[in-house]
Scaffold this active site. Structure first.
Site, PDB file in Angstrom:
ATOM      1  N   ASN A  53       0.822  -1.226   0.000  1.00 43.88           N
ATOM      2  CA  ASN A  53       0.000   0.000   0.000  1.00 43.88           C
ATOM      3  C   ASN A  53       0.848   1.264   0.000  1.00 43.88           C
ATOM      4  OD1 ASN A  53       1.035   0.091   2.563  1.00 43.88           O
ATOM      5  ND2 ASN A  53      -0.922   0.316   3.611  1.00 43.88           N
ATOM      6  N   ASP A  74      -4.069  -3.151   0.828  1.00 43.47           N
ATOM      7  CA  ASP A  74      -3.706  -3.137   2.237  1.00 43.47           C
ATOM      8  C   ASP A  74      -3.973  -4.514   2.850  1.00 43.47           C
ATOM      9  OD1 ASP A  74      -3.837  -2.483   5.116  1.00 43.47           O
ATOM     10  OD2 ASP A  74      -3.813  -0.411   4.383  1.00 43.47           O
ATOM     11  N   TYR A 162       5.333  -1.338  18.884  1.00 43.09           N
ATOM     12  CA  TYR A 162       5.820  -2.103  17.723  1.00 43.09           C
ATOM     13  C   TYR A 162       6.319  -3.488  18.145  1.00 43.09           C
ATOM     14  CZ  TYR A 162       8.877  -3.350  13.788  1.00 43.09           C
ATOM     15  OH  TYR A 162       9.497  -3.999  12.755  1.00 43.09           O
ATOM     16  N   VAL A 205      19.927   3.790  11.691  1.00 36.92           N
ATOM     17  CA  VAL A 205      21.162   4.568  11.784  1.00 36.92           C
ATOM     18  C   VAL A 205      21.997   4.539  10.505  1.00 36.92           C
ATOM     19  CG1 VAL A 205      22.553   2.728  12.878  1.00 36.92           C
ATOM     20  CG2 VAL A 205      23.077   5.116  13.323  1.00 36.92           C
ATOM     21  N   ARG A 229      25.556  -2.950  17.996  1.00 33.14           N
ATOM     22  CA  ARG A 229      24.419  -3.536  17.282  1.00 33.14           C
ATOM     23  C   ARG A 229      24.902  -4.667  16.389  1.00 33.14           C
ATOM     24  NH1 ARG A 229      22.325  -0.921  20.462  1.00 33.14           N
ATOM     25  NH2 ARG A 229      20.526   0.473  20.342  1.00 33.14           N
TER      26      ARG A 229
HETATM   27  C1  UD1 Z   1      16.104  -0.826  15.497  1.00 32.48           C
HETATM   28  C2  UD1 Z   1      14.776  -0.344  14.977  1.00 32.48           C
HETATM   29  C3  UD1 Z   1      13.727  -0.823  15.889  1.00 32.48           C
HETATM   30  C4  UD1 Z   1      13.791  -2.333  16.029  1.00 32.48           C
HETATM   31  C5  UD1 Z   1      15.181  -2.748  16.512  1.00 32.48           C
HETATM   32  C6  UD1 Z   1      15.306  -4.248  16.506  1.00 32.48           C
HETATM   33  C7  UD1 Z   1      14.098   1.830  14.010  1.00 32.48           C
HETATM   34  C8  UD1 Z   1      14.401   3.278  13.906  1.00 32.48           C
HETATM   35  N1  UD1 Z   1      14.835   1.106  14.864  1.00 32.48           N
HETATM   36  O1  UD1 Z   1      16.385  -0.124  16.707  1.00 32.48           O
HETATM   37  O2  UD1 Z   1      12.453  -0.453  15.436  1.00 32.48           O
HETATM   38  O3  UD1 Z   1      12.864  -2.783  16.954  1.00 32.48           O
HETATM   39  O4  UD1 Z   1      16.135  -2.210  15.657  1.00 32.48           O
HETATM   40  O5  UD1 Z   1      16.512  -4.644  16.999  1.00 32.48           O
HETATM   41  O6  UD1 Z   1      13.217   1.340  13.351  1.00 32.48           O
HETATM   42  N2  UD1 Z   1      21.902   6.348  16.483  1.00 32.48           N
HETATM   43  C9  UD1 Z   1      22.758   7.432  16.543  1.00 32.48           C
HETATM   44  N3  UD1 Z   1      22.510   8.494  15.729  1.00 32.48           N
HETATM   45  C10 UD1 Z   1      21.442   8.538  14.848  1.00 32.48           C
HETATM   46  C11 UD1 Z   1      20.566   7.411  14.797  1.00 32.48           C
HETATM   47  C12 UD1 Z   1      20.834   6.325  15.635  1.00 32.48           C
HETATM   48  O7  UD1 Z   1      23.710   7.446  17.314  1.00 32.48           O
HETATM   49  O8  UD1 Z   1      21.294   9.536  14.129  1.00 32.48           O
HETATM   50  C13 UD1 Z   1      22.186   5.187  17.373  1.00 32.48           C
HETATM   51  C14 UD1 Z   1      20.983   4.826  18.255  1.00 32.48           C
HETATM   52  O9  UD1 Z   1      20.981   5.591  19.410  1.00 32.48           O
HETATM   53  C15 UD1 Z   1      21.261   3.347  18.523  1.00 32.48           C
HETATM   54  C16 UD1 Z   1      21.983   2.877  17.254  1.00 32.48           C
HETATM   55  O10 UD1 Z   1      22.435   4.050  16.574  1.00 32.48           O
HETATM   56  O11 UD1 Z   1      22.105   3.182  19.633  1.00 32.48           O
HETATM   57  C17 UD1 Z   1      21.095   2.091  16.313  1.00 32.48           C
HETATM   58  O12 UD1 Z   1      19.904   2.839  16.093  1.00 32.48           O
HETATM   59  P1  UD1 Z   1      18.723   2.331  15.121  1.00 32.48           P
HETATM   60  O13 UD1 Z   1      19.252   2.160  13.770  1.00 32.48           O
HETATM   61  O14 UD1 Z   1      17.573   3.239  15.317  1.00 32.48           O
HETATM   62  O15 UD1 Z   1      18.430   0.863  15.632  1.00 32.48           O
HETATM   63  P2  UD1 Z   1      17.880   0.271  17.030  1.00 32.48           P
HETATM   64  O16 UD1 Z   1      17.873   1.283  18.094  1.00 32.48           O
HETATM   65  O17 UD1 Z   1      18.689  -0.947  17.304  1.00 32.48           O
END
Ligand code: UD1
Length: 336
Positions: A53, A74, A162, A205, A229
């Protein structure tokens, strides 16, 4: 694993023998992971119908899968889902309301799509005796992590709507497996990245950092950057979908990551090297609700269906940066 069973209310599903030329339904096939999966299925000679969708999918992703039949719609449309499931050998269910932040902003929408939408898929699979349903779940079901690496039996205490909706959908699917013999596979993705992953308001990220670097913009690391991660390439996620679908009797929930982890600081250094951009980096406060570390134990998926993630993050990031460069150029072209 488990043989087909005759449920109290439904017919047993068909045996899953038609694995060389499957008729497949890919929900969310215009999305980042779904379009990569559809391309692989088509390349291997399977028939693909995509249902999307465009909530988080993009029309342009369909350019890569011209042989697919596309239906705009959908998963909350029960009659439509029912019609599309007829005669299908495997449903890859990726359509979802995606991400923690979106679910906090729109919890009802999240639950309607992720829980009720998934029930529509399960009901259609039951009625049409679809042998296999592969569901895209999330490591978000675990919530605060208590042990590393994370095994499948780690406590599930999601800390966002979620995570809760993905867990609910997963549990419903596993109940359908027991009731009706549908081989329901839940793949709990860790942090997925790769070509076709665009920057959006709820972005992850890697796209945030790569797109900002390529546009010459500064980036912000939340916290001290030593959080880790488990980043998994989309090619490996496609492999997990594919192999779990082809393994006829496999069902259950599996963690899908690379089985390795990297800190956000180390990720930034890699991306600076690969993009050739020495981006300005600032440090901000830690993001509320973030887990500190994340790492998947993937031995269950390895054992059940031969999941074998490639340990080539540099190559995969290079491929992603190449794609993102083209994407940045395409968008710039459109705005001049
Ligand atoms: C992601 C998903 C989450 C999911 C999880 C499963 C998103 C946005 N995140 O979360 O829905 O449930 O994986 O494991 O959908 N960071 C920075 N700077 C930025 C952006 C992020 O430092 O501009 C850091 C964040 O604080 C975090 C890390 O990068 O520590 C990873 O962030 P992100 O990619 O959002 O992933 P998750 O938090 O693991």
């Amino acid at each position: 694993m488990r043989e087909s069973v005759l449920g109290a209310k439904g017919l047993a599903c068909r045996p899953h023998t038609n694995v060389t030329k499957m008729k497949t339904l890919v929900t969310g096939g215009a999305g980042f992971i779904g379009s990569n999966l559809a391309r692989q299925l088509l390349a291997d000679g399977h028939a693909v119908t995509i249902l999307d969708n465009f909530q988080s999918g993009h029309r342009i992703n369909l350019d890569a899968v011209p042989q697919a039949r596309f239906v705009e719609g959908d998963i909350r449309d029960k009659a439509l889902v029912d019609a599309l499931a007829e005669g299908v050998d495997a449903i890859f269910h990726l359509a979802a309301s995606v991400g923690n932040k979106r679910s906090i902003d729109m919890p009802i929408d999240d639950a309607q799509t992720n829980i009720l939408g998934t029930l529509n898929i399960l009901e259609a699979a039951r009625v049409h005796r679809v042998p296999k349903v592969v569901f895209s779940s999330s490591a978000g079901i675990f919530g605060e992590l208590k042990t590393l690496p994370i095994q499948e039996d780690h406590p599930v205490e999601p800390d966002s709507p979620y995570g809760a909706s993905k867990l609910g959908a997963e549990k419903a699917g596993l109940a359908y497996a027991k009731l009706y013999g549908i081989r329901f596979v839940a793949l709990r993705y860790f942090n997925v990245y790769g070509p076709h992953q665009r920057l959006d308001p709820y972005g992850n990220v890697i796209p945030i950092f790569v797109f900002r670097m390529l546009r010459g913009e500064p980036i912000t690391i939340f916290g001290d950057g030593e959080q880790t991660r488990d980043f998994i390439s989309v090619q490996d996620v496609v492999q997990a979908n594919y192999r779990s679908a082809l393994a006829p009797d496999v069902w259950g929930a599996f963690n899908i990551g690379s089985g390795t982890r990297i800190s956000i600081n180390a990720l930034v250094e890699k991306l600076k090297r690969i993009t050739g951009v020495d981006a300005r980096v600032t440090y901000g406060p830690p993001r509320a609700g973030d887990v500190r570390d994340s790492l998947a134990d993937v031995s269950a998926a390895r054992q059940a269906f031969g999941f074998d993630p490639a340990q080539t993050m540099d190559e995969n990031l290079t491929r992603y940066v190449d794609w993102a460069r083209q994407e940045v150029a395409r968008v710039e072209q459109m705005t001049v």
